[in-house]
Design a protein around this motif. Sequence first.
Motif, PDB file in Angstrom:
ATOM      1  N   TRP A 277      33.939 -37.091 -64.570  1.00  0.00           N
ATOM      2  CA  TRP A 277      32.629 -37.316 -63.957  1.00  0.00           C
ATOM      3  C   TRP A 277      32.078 -38.676 -64.380  1.00  0.00           C
ATOM      4  CZ3 TRP A 277      29.873 -33.754 -60.897  1.00  0.00           C
ATOM      5  CH2 TRP A 277      30.432 -32.473 -60.814  1.00  0.00           C
ATOM      6  N   CYS A 278      31.630 -39.460 -63.420  1.00  0.00           N
ATOM      7  CA  CYS A 278      30.832 -40.650 -63.750  1.00  0.00           C
ATOM      8  C   CYS A 278      29.685 -40.832 -62.763  1.00  0.00           C
ATOM      9  CB  CYS A 278      31.697 -41.900 -63.823  1.00  0.00           C
ATOM     10  SG  CYS A 278      32.411 -42.412 -62.255  1.00  0.00           S
ATOM     11  N   THR A 279      29.602 -39.983 -61.724  1.00  0.00           N
ATOM     12  CA  THR A 279      28.468 -40.006 -60.793  1.00  0.00           C
ATOM     13  C   THR A 279      28.088 -38.576 -60.441  1.00  0.00           C
ATOM     14  OG1 THR A 279      29.731 -39.972 -58.707  1.00  0.00           O
ATOM     15  CG2 THR A 279      29.382 -42.130 -59.738  1.00  0.00           C
ATOM     16  N   LEU A 280      26.874 -38.403 -59.950  1.00  0.00           N
ATOM     17  CA  LEU A 280      26.390 -37.099 -59.490  1.00  0.00           C
ATOM     18  C   LEU A 280      25.360 -37.335 -58.404  1.00  0.00           C
ATOM     19  CD1 LEU A 280      26.282 -33.973 -59.863  1.00  0.00           C
ATOM     20  CD2 LEU A 280      24.386 -34.360 -61.459  1.00  0.00           C
ATOM     21  N   ARG A 281      25.498 -36.619 -57.278  1.00  0.00           N
ATOM     22  CA  ARG A 281      24.560 -36.795 -56.160  1.00  0.00           C
ATOM     23  C   ARG A 281      24.436 -35.493 -55.376  1.00  0.00           C
ATOM     24  NH1 ARG A 281      24.413 -38.565 -50.623  1.00  0.00           N
ATOM     25  NH2 ARG A 281      26.677 -38.423 -50.477  1.00  0.00           N
ATOM     26  N   ARG A 282      23.233 -35.169 -54.991  1.00  0.00           N
ATOM     27  CA  ARG A 282      23.002 -34.004 -54.122  1.00  0.00           C
ATOM     28  C   ARG A 282      23.241 -34.416 -52.672  1.00  0.00           C
ATOM     29  NH1 ARG A 282      17.997 -29.654 -54.352  1.00  0.00           N
ATOM     30  NH2 ARG A 282      18.760 -28.310 -52.642  1.00  0.00           N
ATOM     31  N   VAL A 283      23.952 -33.575 -51.929  1.00  0.00           N
ATOM     32  CA  VAL A 283      24.354 -33.897 -50.562  1.00  0.00           C
ATOM     33  C   VAL A 283      23.603 -32.997 -49.591  1.00  0.00           C
ATOM     34  CG1 VAL A 283      26.296 -34.073 -48.962  1.00  0.00           C
ATOM     35  CG2 VAL A 283      26.638 -34.541 -51.394  1.00  0.00           C
ATOM     36  N   ALA A 284      23.051 -33.582 -48.542  1.00  0.00           N
ATOM     37  CA  ALA A 284      22.374 -32.821 -47.498  1.00  0.00           C
ATOM     38  C   ALA A 284      23.410 -32.258 -46.531  1.00  0.00           C
ATOM     39  CB  ALA A 284      21.388 -33.721 -46.756  1.00  0.00           C
ATOM     40  N   PRO A 285      23.113 -31.138 -45.849  1.00  0.00           N
ATOM     41  CA  PRO A 285      24.050 -30.571 -44.870  1.00  0.00           C
ATOM     42  C   PRO A 285      24.453 -31.610 -43.832  1.00  0.00           C
ATOM     43  CG  PRO A 285      22.244 -29.052 -45.281  1.00  0.00           C
ATOM     44  CD  PRO A 285      21.894 -30.322 -45.978  1.00  0.00           C
ATOM     45  N   GLY A 286      25.766 -31.729 -43.596  1.00  0.00           N
ATOM     46  CA  GLY A 286      26.273 -32.658 -42.606  1.00  0.00           C
ATOM     47  C   GLY A 286      26.420 -34.073 -43.103  1.00  0.00           C
ATOM     48  N   GLU A 287      25.977 -34.339 -44.321  1.00  0.00           N
ATOM     49  CA  GLU A 287      26.069 -35.679 -44.875  1.00  0.00           C
ATOM     50  C   GLU A 287      27.427 -35.853 -45.551  1.00  0.00           C
ATOM     51  OE1 GLU A 287      23.504 -38.608 -47.882  1.00  0.00           O
ATOM     52  OE2 GLU A 287      23.292 -36.432 -47.972  1.00  0.00           O
ATOM     53  N   SER A 288      28.044 -37.003 -45.369  1.00  0.00           N
ATOM     54  CA  SER A 288      29.333 -37.259 -45.995  1.00  0.00           C
ATOM     55  C   SER A 288      29.180 -37.417 -47.499  1.00  0.00           C
ATOM     56  CB  SER A 288      29.968 -38.524 -45.411  1.00  0.00           C
ATOM     57  OG  SER A 288      31.109 -38.888 -46.157  1.00  0.00           O
ATOM     58  N   GLY A 289      30.162 -36.880 -48.227  1.00  0.00           N
ATOM     59  CA  GLY A 289      30.156 -37.025 -49.668  1.00  0.00           C
ATOM     60  C   GLY A 289      30.781 -38.322 -50.131  1.00  0.00           C
TER      61      GLY A 289
END
Length: 524
Positions: A277-289
């Motif tokens: 792990w070196c990043t963390l992000r919350r993803v919205a539905p339909g949004e590319s990771g």
Amino acid sequence: MMPETESAGSAWSVLLHEHSKRRGDATAVRSGSTSLTYRELHALAGSYAVRLAELALPPGRPVAVDVGRGVDLPAAIVGTAIAGHVAVPLGRSDPSGSAFPVAATVSVTPAGPAAVATGIPTEEPVTPTDRPFIVVRTAGGRPVVLGHEQVDAMLTDLAAGLGVGPGDRSVAWTPADRAGAVAELLLPLRAGAELIVVDDDAADPADVVGLLTRWSPTLVMATATLWTILLEAGWPGAPQLRACVVGEPCPARLATRLAGIAASVWTGFGTAETAGWCTLRRVAPGESGALLGPPIGGLTLDALDAAGRPVGSGDVGSLRIGGHLVTDDLARRGPDGGLRYAGRARTTQTRADAVRLTELESAVAEVPGVAHCVVTEVDGSVVVTVVPERATDPAGVRAAVQDLLPESGIEVLTRPVPVLDADGRLDRRAMTAPPAPVATGHSREERLIAEVWSDLLGVPSPPLNVSFFELGGYSMAVMKLSARLQETFGLPVPVADLFEHDTISGQAKLVERLYDEQLAELSE
């Protein structure tokens, strides 16, 4: 009583002591039918530390952790740290620990924790910035030493970002010698949550789904490939679930599917050198990771051109982590300065080729009916390999992918099941391997087992007397192997027996023995 040391592992002693005082009767870790409270975990970790202290090793020696998958695994890792030494968890693919020389081995016996010195001269492993804590392995088997402060900073930011604390339940299934296992095993205990260790008895995705349904975890970290397998196996998720996709890019379609079974979806990026792990992000539905989240653990993230300078908006560069680790991964800088994952430059590829293949793979992954896909270049030609979702027409999926492709000459292959590496990611090389020829000249059992091995491992005509693990097998692959053999031969094939009989020849004899036992039971 735990031994007093000057190591940073004493922080774990203090932490478990506090948990045992405040939440002593709360479940700390469970595996199968066995569980430990925080009070019991504190005592067990202390027992491992005492056994090591009795060996009177110089401080900071590497110690093999050979306790299998169960409640002893996190206790032995933490106990090794408390004793002032460096944990080297053993994986099924390297049961001897040959990837790293160790001064001692801790194990679990009927009488409890045990520690034995190996007599091998060793020195304290060196990390770039701080005291060594644990040794993990890359996908290629190279050992990487992670430091105490590095791991602690990562766990602190993950706990804060994901909101992990008492009352949470988190799952660990990555092989213990891999970087992804560090957060899986230690984050719940760091935060006072409950850890669920998936043991070797979970033989196939259906078994894992049954376990997850039973315990209703609130935090699951897995690759995009493993998440897709769980969804295909029918797991309905859990109301408070935080679904973390790490180790592979998260397609937008997968993020949408996960949003339907989880309270929130998160993505992370990392390497073995960053403990996964070196990043963390919350993803919205339909949004590319693909968009890389803000760095965690005190690290920095940048993309560099061939001259080592930061790239400008719209340009692609090599990803640099922490100011010194330049990876083979590529990232494109957006107009807002953010970085988007752009692929991985293989040894024979230019950056442009790597980006082109990654963009094509991302597009194929969004085609309805595609469960898994890889796009690679073989002998100068682009090859697309897809695994269709269940209950879909493979020919129809293949045609839909073919219609998407910009060039009519691109070959599209389909496979019935994905091939995974030890980290739970798609094994790109095995996925594009040509179909294995049908084995001949052996017994019926050997031929059928060879076909299953070839499909799971991507190895054409696997040898009869070479270990499953030497050919790239690992714990989760053994679980799949058990399920496939049961389907092929119509009788249960225990996972434990497959570890003991790890060649095609040995497993053929095992199947014959199981047949005989079944017939004997029927005749009684």
